[in-house]
Structure formats: C-alpha cells, structure tokens
Design a protein around this motif. Structure first.
Motif, PDB file in Angstrom:
ATOM      1  N   ASP A  25      41.007 -42.362  42.428  1.00 47.31           N
ATOM      2  CA  ASP A  25      41.982 -42.624  41.367  1.00 47.31           C
ATOM      3  C   ASP A  25      41.362 -43.529  40.303  1.00 47.31           C
ATOM      4  OD1 ASP A  25      44.508 -42.545  40.045  1.00 47.31           O
ATOM      5  OD2 ASP A  25      45.057 -44.449  40.974  1.00 47.31           O
ATOM      6  N   THR A  26      40.606 -44.524  40.726  1.00 42.99           N
ATOM      7  CA  THR A  26      39.918 -45.412  39.782  1.00 42.99           C
ATOM      8  C   THR A  26      38.888 -44.635  38.963  1.00 42.99           C
ATOM      9  OG1 THR A  26      40.253 -47.286  41.274  1.00 42.99           O
ATOM     10  CG2 THR A  26      38.534 -47.515  39.611  1.00 42.99           C
ATOM     11  N   LEU A  27      38.137 -43.758  39.630  1.00 41.10           N
ATOM     12  CA  LEU A  27      37.172 -42.916  38.909  1.00 41.10           C
ATOM     13  C   LEU A  27      37.876 -41.999  37.904  1.00 41.10           C
ATOM     14  CD1 LEU A  27      34.694 -41.715  41.695  1.00 41.10           C
ATOM     15  CD2 LEU A  27      34.181 -43.234  39.771  1.00 41.10           C
ATOM     16  N   SER A  28      39.020 -41.473  38.295  1.00 33.30           N
ATOM     17  CA  SER A  28      39.724 -40.537  37.408  1.00 33.30           C
ATOM     18  C   SER A  28      40.276 -41.248  36.177  1.00 33.30           C
ATOM     19  CB  SER A  28      40.831 -39.795  38.150  1.00 33.30           C
ATOM     20  OG  SER A  28      41.948 -40.620  38.368  1.00 33.30           O
ATOM     21  N   ASP A  29      40.587 -42.541  36.304  1.00 29.50           N
ATOM     22  CA  ASP A  29      41.016 -43.305  35.126  1.00 29.50           C
ATOM     23  C   ASP A  29      39.925 -43.311  34.060  1.00 29.50           C
ATOM     24  OD1 ASP A  29      43.496 -43.907  36.154  1.00 29.50           O
ATOM     25  OD2 ASP A  29      42.928 -45.909  36.862  1.00 29.50           O
ATOM     26  N   GLN A  30      38.671 -43.211  34.505  1.00 30.75           N
ATOM     27  CA  GLN A  30      37.524 -43.196  33.594  1.00 30.75           C
ATOM     28  C   GLN A  30      37.042 -41.762  33.342  1.00 30.75           C
ATOM     29  OE1 GLN A  30      34.824 -45.485  35.950  1.00 30.75           O
ATOM     30  NE2 GLN A  30      36.184 -47.252  36.020  1.00 30.75           N
ATOM     31  N   HIS A  31      37.798 -40.793  33.838  1.00 28.44           N
ATOM     32  CA  HIS A  31      37.454 -39.362  33.711  1.00 28.44           C
ATOM     33  C   HIS A  31      36.079 -39.064  34.314  1.00 28.44           C
ATOM     34  CE1 HIS A  31      40.987 -39.057  31.221  1.00 28.44           C
ATOM     35  NE2 HIS A  31      40.514 -39.985  30.420  1.00 28.44           N
ATOM     36  N   ARG A  32      35.778 -39.712  35.448  1.00 29.25           N
ATOM     37  CA  ARG A  32      34.481 -39.524  36.102  1.00 29.25           C
ATOM     38  C   ARG A  32      34.608 -38.849  37.464  1.00 29.25           C
ATOM     39  NH1 ARG A  32      32.290 -45.057  36.684  1.00 29.25           N
ATOM     40  NH2 ARG A  32      30.618 -43.971  37.769  1.00 29.25           N
ATOM     41  N   ALA A  33      35.811 -38.437  37.850  1.00 31.78           N
ATOM     42  CA  ALA A  33      36.000 -37.803  39.155  1.00 31.78           C
ATOM     43  C   ALA A  33      35.900 -36.290  39.015  1.00 31.78           C
ATOM     44  CB  ALA A  33      37.362 -38.185  39.724  1.00 31.78           C
ATOM     45  N   THR A  34      35.237 -35.678  39.974  1.00 31.98           N
ATOM     46  CA  THR A  34      35.142 -34.217  39.976  1.00 31.98           C
ATOM     47  C   THR A  34      36.445 -33.634  40.526  1.00 31.98           C
ATOM     48  OG1 THR A  34      34.280 -34.057  42.232  1.00 31.98           O
ATOM     49  CG2 THR A  34      32.655 -34.372  40.440  1.00 31.98           C
ATOM     50  N   THR A  35      36.637 -32.362  40.304  1.00 33.16           N
ATOM     51  CA  THR A  35      37.831 -31.689  40.822  1.00 33.16           C
ATOM     52  C   THR A  35      37.864 -31.764  42.343  1.00 33.16           C
ATOM     53  OG1 THR A  35      37.828 -30.205  38.925  1.00 33.16           O
ATOM     54  CG2 THR A  35      39.125 -29.519  40.834  1.00 33.16           C
ATOM     55  N   PHE A  60      49.084 -30.812  40.461  1.00 36.38           N
ATOM     56  CA  PHE A  60      47.633 -30.841  40.623  1.00 36.38           C
ATOM     57  C   PHE A  60      46.964 -29.630  39.979  1.00 36.38           C
ATOM     58  CE2 PHE A  60      43.623 -30.117  42.817  1.00 36.38           C
ATOM     59  CZ  PHE A  60      43.035 -31.370  42.701  1.00 36.38           C
ATOM     60  N   VAL A  61      47.612 -28.487  40.010  1.00 37.49           N
ATOM     61  CA  VAL A  61      47.025 -27.255  39.483  1.00 37.49           C
ATOM     62  C   VAL A  61      46.659 -27.400  38.010  1.00 37.49           C
ATOM     63  CG1 VAL A  61      47.466 -24.813  38.978  1.00 37.49           C
ATOM     64  CG2 VAL A  61      48.223 -25.799  41.147  1.00 37.49           C
ATOM     65  N   ASP A  62      47.566 -27.944  37.231  1.00 33.70           N
ATOM     66  CA  ASP A  62      47.338 -28.037  35.783  1.00 33.70           C
ATOM     67  C   ASP A  62      46.780 -29.384  35.330  1.00 33.70           C
ATOM     68  OD1 ASP A  62      48.260 -25.425  35.249  1.00 33.70           O
ATOM     69  OD2 ASP A  62      50.345 -26.130  35.354  1.00 33.70           O
ATOM     70  N   ARG A  63      47.091 -30.432  36.077  1.00 30.38           N
ATOM     71  CA  ARG A  63      46.679 -31.788  35.657  1.00 30.38           C
ATOM     72  C   ARG A  63      46.237 -32.603  36.877  1.00 30.38           C
ATOM     73  NH1 ARG A  63      51.688 -33.746  32.146  1.00 30.38           N
ATOM     74  NH2 ARG A  63      51.548 -35.196  33.828  1.00 30.38           N
ATOM     75  N   PRO A  64      45.066 -32.296  37.401  1.00 32.73           N
ATOM     76  CA  PRO A  64      44.638 -32.946  38.649  1.00 32.73           C
ATOM     77  C   PRO A  64      44.498 -34.466  38.541  1.00 32.73           C
ATOM     78  CG  PRO A  64      42.886 -31.541  37.770  1.00 32.73           C
ATOM     79  CD  PRO A  64      44.093 -31.306  36.939  1.00 32.73           C
ATOM     80  N   GLU A  65      43.953 -34.964  37.430  1.00 38.73           N
ATOM     81  CA  GLU A  65      43.818 -36.419  37.304  1.00 38.73           C
ATOM     82  C   GLU A  65      45.174 -37.102  37.303  1.00 38.73           C
ATOM     83  OE1 GLU A  65      41.441 -37.054  33.782  1.00 38.73           O
ATOM     84  OE2 GLU A  65      39.595 -37.130  34.963  1.00 38.73           O
ATOM     85  N   GLN A  66      46.106 -36.546  36.568  1.00 37.13           N
ATOM     86  CA  GLN A  66      47.452 -37.125  36.510  1.00 37.13           C
ATOM     87  C   GLN A  66      48.142 -37.020  37.872  1.00 37.13           C
ATOM     88  OE1 GLN A  66      48.808 -38.851  33.892  1.00 37.13           O
ATOM     89  NE2 GLN A  66      50.360 -39.390  35.409  1.00 37.13           N
ATOM     90  N   ALA A  67      47.916 -35.923  38.581  1.00 41.36           N
ATOM     91  CA  ALA A  67      48.523 -35.747  39.900  1.00 41.36           C
ATOM     92  C   ALA A  67      48.021 -36.810  40.879  1.00 41.36           C
ATOM     93  CB  ALA A  67      48.233 -34.350  40.435  1.00 41.36           C
ATOM     94  N   VAL A  68      46.735 -37.119  40.831  1.00 41.25           N
ATOM     95  CA  VAL A  68      46.187 -38.150  41.712  1.00 41.25           C
ATOM     96  C   VAL A  68      46.785 -39.504  41.364  1.00 41.25           C
ATOM     97  CG1 VAL A  68      44.074 -39.416  42.322  1.00 41.25           C
ATOM     98  CG2 VAL A  68      44.077 -36.919  42.300  1.00 41.25           C
ATOM     99  N   HIS A  69      46.894 -39.783  40.088  1.00 40.84           N
ATOM    100  CA  HIS A  69      47.505 -41.046  39.663  1.00 40.84           C
ATOM    101  C   HIS A  69      48.974 -41.097  40.116  1.00 40.84           C
ATOM    102  CE1 HIS A  69      48.040 -44.659  37.356  1.00 40.84           C
ATOM    103  NE2 HIS A  69      49.058 -44.115  36.702  1.00 40.84           N
ATOM    104  N   ASP A  70      49.684 -39.992  39.966  1.00 40.39           N
ATOM    105  CA  ASP A  70      51.084 -39.944  40.403  1.00 40.39           C
ATOM    106  C   ASP A  70      51.208 -40.074  41.919  1.00 40.39           C
ATOM    107  OD1 ASP A  70      51.795 -39.705  37.746  1.00 40.39           O
ATOM    108  OD2 ASP A  70      52.258 -37.557  37.867  1.00 40.39           O
ATOM    109  N   ALA A  71      50.243 -39.514  42.647  1.00 38.47           N
ATOM    110  CA  ALA A  71      50.243 -39.657  44.108  1.00 38.47           C
ATOM    111  C   ALA A  71      50.081 -41.131  44.492  1.00 38.47           C
ATOM    112  CB  ALA A  71      49.128 -38.816  44.730  1.00 38.47           C
TER     113      ALA A  71
END
Length: 185
Positions: free
Chosen positions: A146-156, A92-103
């Motif tokens: 997670d759906t928002l992050s797929d579109q790069h629309r989620a905040t940290t 999550f520290v370096d790649r938060p969007e990917q971490a959420v998807h992996d979670a």
C-alpha cells in the motif's frame, strides 16, 4: 545425625528445589508467550537486545490488550463489512491501487469497530499481535505494498498479493479470530 549435618543436607536441597521452581515458572511463561504470539514471538526476539527485554515487551502488549474493550461484531456489521469487502475486490479490476488503499482503510475501520486503537501502524501491529500474531506478516506485507502504491511503484502482482494479505487479516478480524475470549456481554 547432628544439626549441622542435617542443615548441610537440607539447605542445598531447598536451594535446588527453589531454583527448579523458578526455572519451571520461567519456562512456562516463555511457552505461554510463544503460544500466544506465534511467529510474532520470534520476530520480537530478533528485534530486541535481549530475551528478557523482548519478553517484557510482549507482556506489556498483553497488559495493554487486556485493558482494551475488544468486542465481537454484531451480525449486521459483519454482513456490512462483507459487502464492503466485495466492493473493494470488484474495484480491483479497474483501479487496483485504489482498491488496495481502500482495503487498508476497511481493515482499519474493522479494527476500530472491534475496539482496537488505530492511532498508528506500529501500534496497530503491537495491539493485534496479542491475538492475531499468526496473521501479522500478512498485514505487514499488504501495508508495505500500500505504501509503494501511494508512490505508484507497486506492480499489479504486488497489488494482487496485497489484496490477498489484507483478506487474511480481514477474515480473521471479521470472525473474531476464533477466540472465545471475545464472547463478552
């Protein structure tokens, strides 16, 4: 007393007793559903055309769930999932969007190994609702981010919250939800 008088007294009494028995049975069923599904009971009521339809839906979920082979995890699997979760959190520290998807993927994998079907998010919610109704809002909220992050629309902050939400369901699934029903051989 004449037979007619006795019947005039007995028939209404029998009818009242029968109605009370039916009402008691219905109330006990409703109470069972409320206790079993927790907040998911009210959510289903709100999303349904009638109380009867909602309760039929919840009973259908119970029936489907009871047919599943939900099993506890062996300790080696629990340890492996715990290590994988720690890796996702570190990511999550370096790649938060990917971490959420992996979670999300890790929770789905855990569900699958426990015996839950994973053919679609809506069905996952229905299957989980029977024993994990109190944590479904966490899963919904995390999945939405997670759906928002797929579109790069989620905040940290949203991504951080999603990790917390995923963790709630993850912990419950990992510990068998505290339900003794899973102690099958």
């Amino acid at each position: 007393m004449s037979t007619g008088t006795l019947l005039a007294i007995i028939i209404p009494v029998v009818v009242v007793v029968a109605l009370l028995a039916v009402a008691t049975t219905l109330l006990m069923r409703r109470r069972h559903l409320r206790e079993r599904f927790g907040p998911e009971y009210e959510r289903t009521m709100e999303g349904s055309d009638s109380r009867l339809a909602a309760e039929q839906e919840l009973r259908a979920r119970e029936k489907r769930h009871d047919a599943l082979d939900i099993k506890p995890l062996p300790s080696s699997s629990r340890e492996r999932y715990s290590r994988e979760w720690a890796g996702v959190q570190d990511e999550f520290v370096d790649r938060p969007e990917q971490a959420v998807h992996d979670a999300d993927q890790l929770v789905t994998s855990l569900m699958h190994e426990r015996g839950y079907p994973t053919e679609g998010f809506d069905q996952q919610l229905k299957d989980l609702s029977v024993e994990h109704g109190r944590t479904l809002e966490h899963y919904r909220a995390a999945h939405e981010v997670d759906t928002l992050s797929d579109q790069h629309r989620a905040t940290t902050e949203q991504l951080r919250g999603a990790m917390v939400h995923y963790r709630t369901l993850f912990d419950e699934l990992l510990s068998d939800g505290g339900s003794p029903r899973h102690a099958r051989a």
